[in-house]
Scaffold this motif. Structure first.
Motif, PDB file in Angstrom:
ATOM      1  N   SER A 253      24.009 -13.555 -15.851  1.00  0.00           N
ATOM      2  CA  SER A 253      24.304 -12.599 -16.922  1.00  0.00           C
ATOM      3  C   SER A 253      23.370 -12.787 -18.120  1.00  0.00           C
ATOM      4  CB  SER A 253      25.762 -12.721 -17.357  1.00  0.00           C
ATOM      5  OG  SER A 253      26.063 -14.029 -17.810  1.00  0.00           O
ATOM      6  N   VAL A 254      23.048 -14.035 -18.467  1.00  0.00           N
ATOM      7  CA  VAL A 254      22.136 -14.274 -19.591  1.00  0.00           C
ATOM      8  C   VAL A 254      20.716 -13.881 -19.197  1.00  0.00           C
ATOM      9  CG1 VAL A 254      21.289 -15.984 -21.237  1.00  0.00           C
ATOM     10  CG2 VAL A 254      23.634 -16.159 -20.370  1.00  0.00           C
ATOM     11  N   GLN A 255      20.329 -14.229 -17.969  1.00  0.00           N
ATOM     12  CA  GLN A 255      18.993 -13.859 -17.487  1.00  0.00           C
ATOM     13  C   GLN A 255      18.811 -12.351 -17.477  1.00  0.00           C
ATOM     14  OE1 GLN A 255      18.490 -12.363 -14.217  1.00  0.00           O
ATOM     15  NE2 GLN A 255      16.260 -12.262 -14.451  1.00  0.00           N
ATOM     16  N   LEU A 256      19.875 -11.612 -17.143  1.00  0.00           N
ATOM     17  CA  LEU A 256      19.792 -10.160 -17.129  1.00  0.00           C
ATOM     18  C   LEU A 256      19.458  -9.609 -18.510  1.00  0.00           C
ATOM     19  CD1 LEU A 256      20.301  -7.362 -15.813  1.00  0.00           C
ATOM     20  CD2 LEU A 256      22.691  -7.604 -16.501  1.00  0.00           C
ATOM     21  N   LEU A 257      20.022 -10.217 -19.542  1.00  0.00           N
ATOM     22  CA  LEU A 257      19.757  -9.746 -20.905  1.00  0.00           C
ATOM     23  C   LEU A 257      18.310 -10.010 -21.307  1.00  0.00           C
ATOM     24  CD1 LEU A 257      23.061 -10.906 -22.649  1.00  0.00           C
ATOM     25  CD2 LEU A 257      22.527  -8.692 -21.603  1.00  0.00           C
ATOM     26  N   VAL A 258      17.776 -11.179 -20.901  1.00  0.00           N
ATOM     27  CA  VAL A 258      16.367 -11.476 -21.177  1.00  0.00           C
ATOM     28  C   VAL A 258      15.468 -10.507 -20.409  1.00  0.00           C
ATOM     29  CG1 VAL A 258      14.557 -13.225 -20.995  1.00  0.00           C
ATOM     30  CG2 VAL A 258      16.883 -13.902 -21.657  1.00  0.00           C
ATOM     31  N   GLU A 259      15.821 -10.257 -19.162  1.00  0.00           N
ATOM     32  CA  GLU A 259      15.036  -9.333 -18.338  1.00  0.00           C
ATOM     33  C   GLU A 259      15.053  -7.924 -18.928  1.00  0.00           C
ATOM     34  OE1 GLU A 259      14.970  -7.610 -13.739  1.00  0.00           O
ATOM     35  OE2 GLU A 259      16.281  -9.282 -14.289  1.00  0.00           O
ATOM     36  N   ASN A 260      16.221  -7.479 -19.412  1.00  0.00           N
ATOM     37  CA  ASN A 260      16.308  -6.152 -20.024  1.00  0.00           C
ATOM     38  C   ASN A 260      15.443  -6.053 -21.279  1.00  0.00           C
ATOM     39  OD1 ASN A 260      17.986  -5.045 -18.144  1.00  0.00           O
ATOM     40  ND2 ASN A 260      19.850  -5.183 -19.356  1.00  0.00           N
ATOM     41  N   ALA A 261      15.428  -7.148 -22.063  1.00  0.00           N
ATOM     42  CA  ALA A 261      14.601  -7.150 -23.271  1.00  0.00           C
ATOM     43  C   ALA A 261      13.124  -6.982 -22.911  1.00  0.00           C
ATOM     44  CB  ALA A 261      14.819  -8.439 -24.052  1.00  0.00           C
ATOM     45  N   LEU A 262      12.669  -7.670 -21.877  1.00  0.00           N
ATOM     46  CA  LEU A 262      11.280  -7.545 -21.429  1.00  0.00           C
ATOM     47  C   LEU A 262      10.998  -6.155 -20.852  1.00  0.00           C
ATOM     48  CD1 LEU A 262      10.852 -11.016 -19.719  1.00  0.00           C
ATOM     49  CD2 LEU A 262       9.514 -10.178 -21.644  1.00  0.00           C
ATOM     50  N   LYS A 263      11.995  -5.626 -20.179  1.00  0.00           N
ATOM     51  CA  LYS A 263      11.799  -4.364 -19.469  1.00  0.00           C
ATOM     52  C   LYS A 263      11.670  -3.173 -20.411  1.00  0.00           C
ATOM     53  CE  LYS A 263      14.020  -1.618 -15.811  1.00  0.00           C
ATOM     54  NZ  LYS A 263      15.190  -1.545 -14.900  1.00  0.00           N
ATOM     55  N   HIS A 264      12.376  -3.231 -21.528  1.00  0.00           N
ATOM     56  CA  HIS A 264      12.495  -2.025 -22.354  1.00  0.00           C
ATOM     57  C   HIS A 264      11.870  -2.146 -23.740  1.00  0.00           C
ATOM     58  CE1 HIS A 264      15.069  -0.300 -19.308  1.00  0.00           C
ATOM     59  NE2 HIS A 264      15.891  -1.340 -19.379  1.00  0.00           N
ATOM     60  N   ASN A 265      11.182  -3.264 -24.020  1.00  0.00           N
ATOM     61  CA  ASN A 265      10.586  -3.437 -25.349  1.00  0.00           C
ATOM     62  C   ASN A 265       9.087  -3.717 -25.252  1.00  0.00           C
ATOM     63  OD1 ASN A 265      12.875  -3.587 -27.546  1.00  0.00           O
ATOM     64  ND2 ASN A 265      13.661  -4.668 -25.745  1.00  0.00           N
ATOM     65  N   VAL A 266       8.397  -3.400 -26.315  1.00  0.00           N
ATOM     66  CA  VAL A 266       6.968  -3.690 -26.414  1.00  0.00           C
ATOM     67  C   VAL A 266       6.775  -5.201 -26.506  1.00  0.00           C
ATOM     68  CG1 VAL A 266       4.912  -3.417 -27.833  1.00  0.00           C
ATOM     69  CG2 VAL A 266       6.491  -1.487 -27.517  1.00  0.00           C
ATOM     70  N   VAL A 267       5.831  -5.726 -25.724  1.00  0.00           N
ATOM     71  CA  VAL A 267       5.486  -7.146 -25.792  1.00  0.00           C
ATOM     72  C   VAL A 267       3.964  -7.212 -25.915  1.00  0.00           C
ATOM     73  CG1 VAL A 267       5.700  -9.417 -24.725  1.00  0.00           C
ATOM     74  CG2 VAL A 267       7.427  -7.658 -24.264  1.00  0.00           C
ATOM     75  N   SER A 268       3.477  -7.485 -27.108  1.00  0.00           N
ATOM     76  CA  SER A 268       2.031  -7.503 -27.338  1.00  0.00           C
ATOM     77  C   SER A 268       1.713  -8.483 -28.450  1.00  0.00           C
ATOM     78  CB  SER A 268       1.530  -6.093 -27.715  1.00  0.00           C
ATOM     79  OG  SER A 268       2.079  -5.694 -28.960  1.00  0.00           O
ATOM     80  N   ARG A 269       0.412  -8.706 -28.681  1.00  0.00           N
ATOM     81  CA  ARG A 269       0.003  -9.614 -29.746  1.00  0.00           C
ATOM     82  C   ARG A 269       0.422  -9.062 -31.102  1.00  0.00           C
ATOM     83  NH1 ARG A 269      -6.124 -11.462 -29.635  1.00  0.00           N
ATOM     84  NH2 ARG A 269      -5.301 -12.246 -27.642  1.00  0.00           N
ATOM     85  N   GLU A 270       0.321  -7.740 -31.273  1.00  0.00           N
ATOM     86  CA  GLU A 270       0.715  -7.131 -32.541  1.00  0.00           C
ATOM     87  C   GLU A 270       2.236  -7.124 -32.716  1.00  0.00           C
ATOM     88  OE1 GLU A 270      -1.155  -5.695 -30.283  1.00  0.00           O
ATOM     89  OE2 GLU A 270      -3.151  -5.978 -31.203  1.00  0.00           O
ATOM     90  N   HIS A 271       2.943  -6.983 -31.601  1.00  0.00           N
ATOM     91  CA  HIS A 271       4.411  -6.907 -31.643  1.00  0.00           C
ATOM     92  C   HIS A 271       5.000  -7.868 -30.614  1.00  0.00           C
ATOM     93  CE1 HIS A 271       4.102  -3.421 -34.241  1.00  0.00           C
ATOM     94  NE2 HIS A 271       3.311  -2.820 -33.357  1.00  0.00           N
ATOM     95  N   PRO A 272       5.005  -9.149 -30.933  1.00  0.00           N
ATOM     96  CA  PRO A 272       5.597 -10.107 -29.996  1.00  0.00           C
ATOM     97  C   PRO A 272       7.106  -9.880 -29.862  1.00  0.00           C
ATOM     98  CG  PRO A 272       5.087 -11.169 -32.079  1.00  0.00           C
ATOM     99  CD  PRO A 272       4.495  -9.793 -32.160  1.00  0.00           C
ATOM    100  N   LEU A 273       7.609 -10.233 -28.706  1.00  0.00           N
ATOM    101  CA  LEU A 273       9.043 -10.104 -28.452  1.00  0.00           C
ATOM    102  C   LEU A 273       9.720 -11.445 -28.719  1.00  0.00           C
ATOM    103  CD1 LEU A 273      11.455  -8.436 -27.385  1.00  0.00           C
ATOM    104  CD2 LEU A 273      10.885  -9.267 -25.085  1.00  0.00           C
ATOM    105  N   ASP A 274      10.633 -11.445 -29.665  1.00  0.00           N
ATOM    106  CA  ASP A 274      11.391 -12.654 -30.008  1.00  0.00           C
ATOM    107  C   ASP A 274      12.820 -12.508 -29.484  1.00  0.00           C
ATOM    108  OD1 ASP A 274       9.311 -13.944 -31.427  1.00  0.00           O
ATOM    109  OD2 ASP A 274       9.724 -12.683 -33.174  1.00  0.00           O
TER     110      ASP A 274
END
Length: 341
Positions: A253-274
């Motif tokens: 369940s916790v891994q799913l939330l991390v996976e969803n964050a990666l799946k649906h958010n921008v992850v870049s040098r300008e906008h890192p995902l925290d």
């Protein structure tokens, strides 16, 4: 418990039974008025004892709802039931003595006899409510077990339809790790971490819950795999008090939330995902929060099915609190209830 129908039917029936048990108090040839008074007095005692006892039972059930609190609740119910019966009997006897002094006496023996006799309807009401509650809990648990079984079967069918057999993939990864040149340490570590991910999936998929410490260790491995791709653009930090690591959560369940964050958010040098994972004993929640910068087109369309399934899983596990989701312009936060060990 909504016991309106039960009271409307049970009080008159029990009052008649109590009146029949007290027939010896009537003269040999009672007239109709005496019989009606006898029934009215029996109804007065029965209604007072029934309503008071059921109120005590309902309040104790709300105060001690869990199965492990049953013994404490029953002891308190017995004690309060006896005290209430004694007080109500004394009050009613005093009232009836003022109303019909020729038939109701306030001597200590008479009062003690009346209290002892009145314990009969009190005990019957307690047993009736406890029996109904026990049956409802048993029926609820049977339905919940069937739903958990169906959910597990459906999950396994979907896994068989949508991916390779985890055992086959896990064994293949171990073989691949052995074939990689020892000099290529990053590749070996990546394959080993991937094998660890599938090992956890294999071990946890048959379990209803897992310790929070195990789930977070799995999340760390999963994040390490993702950082191979995202590097320092992905930052995950955990702040979990050590005593809470023994609490339980639904597996993956916790891994799913991390996976969803990666799946649906921008992850870049300008906008890192925290992503911040924390837990609090007072609130009883594990909190997973990520910065909210939705992709114009994510890795896949967001259906909300994953979060919906997570909510349903925790409902089936009878979590003490519901799964909560909060979304703002800056952050997306999910609160997972911590389950008892």
């Amino acid at each position: 418990m909504n016991d309106r129908r039960l009271r409307l039917l049970g009080i008159p029936v029990l009052a008649v039974l109590i009146a029949l048990l007290n027939l010896r108090e009537l003269p040999t040839r009672p007239n109709l008025v005496m019989v009606l008074v006898h029934l009215a007095v029996s109804l007065l005692f029965t209604a007072t004892l029934w309503l008071g006892t059921s109120t005590i039972w309902n309040r104790l059930l709300r105060r001690f709802p869990h199965v492990d609190q049953t013994r404490r609740r029953l002891w308190l119910l017995t004690l309060l039931g006896v005290l209430y019966t004694a007080a109500a009997s004394a009050a009613l006897m005093s009232f009836l003595h003022l109303l019909l002094p020729a038939y109701f006496f306030l001597t200590v023996p008479d009062l003690f006899t009346q209290i002892t006799f009145n314990l009969i309807p009190t005990v019957l009401v307690m047993m009736l409510y406890e029996s109904i509650h026990f049956f409802e809990q048993w029926e609820h648990n049977v339905r919940r077990a069937e739903q958990l079984t169906q959910a597990g079967v459906q999950s396994q069918l979907e896994a068989l339809q949508n991916q390779l057999d985890p055992h086959f993939l896990f064994n293949s990864l171990n073989t691949l790790a052995a074939l990689i040149d020892e000099a290529n340490r990053p590749a070996q570590e990546f394959v080993e971490q991937l094998a660890d991910v599938y090992r956890y999936v294999l071990l946890s998929r048959e379990k209803a819950t897992v310790p929070l410490g195990e789930e977070l260790a799995f999340v760390e491995t999963y994040v390490a795999l993702q950082k191979t791709r995202f590097r320092d653009n992905l930052q995950v930090n955990q702040q979990i008090p050590a005593p809470l690591l023994a609490r339980q959560v639904a597996p993956l369940s916790v891994q799913l939330l991390v996976e969803n964050a990666l799946k649906h958010n921008v992850v870049s040098r300008e906008h890192p995902l925290d992503i911040h994972i924390s837990a609090d004993e007072a609130s009883g929640y594990l909190v997973v929060q990520n910065t909210f910068r939705p992709r114009a087109a994510g890795l896949g369309p967001s259906t909300g099915l994953g979060l919906q399934n997570t909510r349903h899983r925790y409902e089936l596990l009878q979590a003490p609190r519901p799964v909560r989701i909060e979304a703002t312009d800056a952050a997306f936060t999910v609160y997972l209830p911590l389950l008892s060990a």
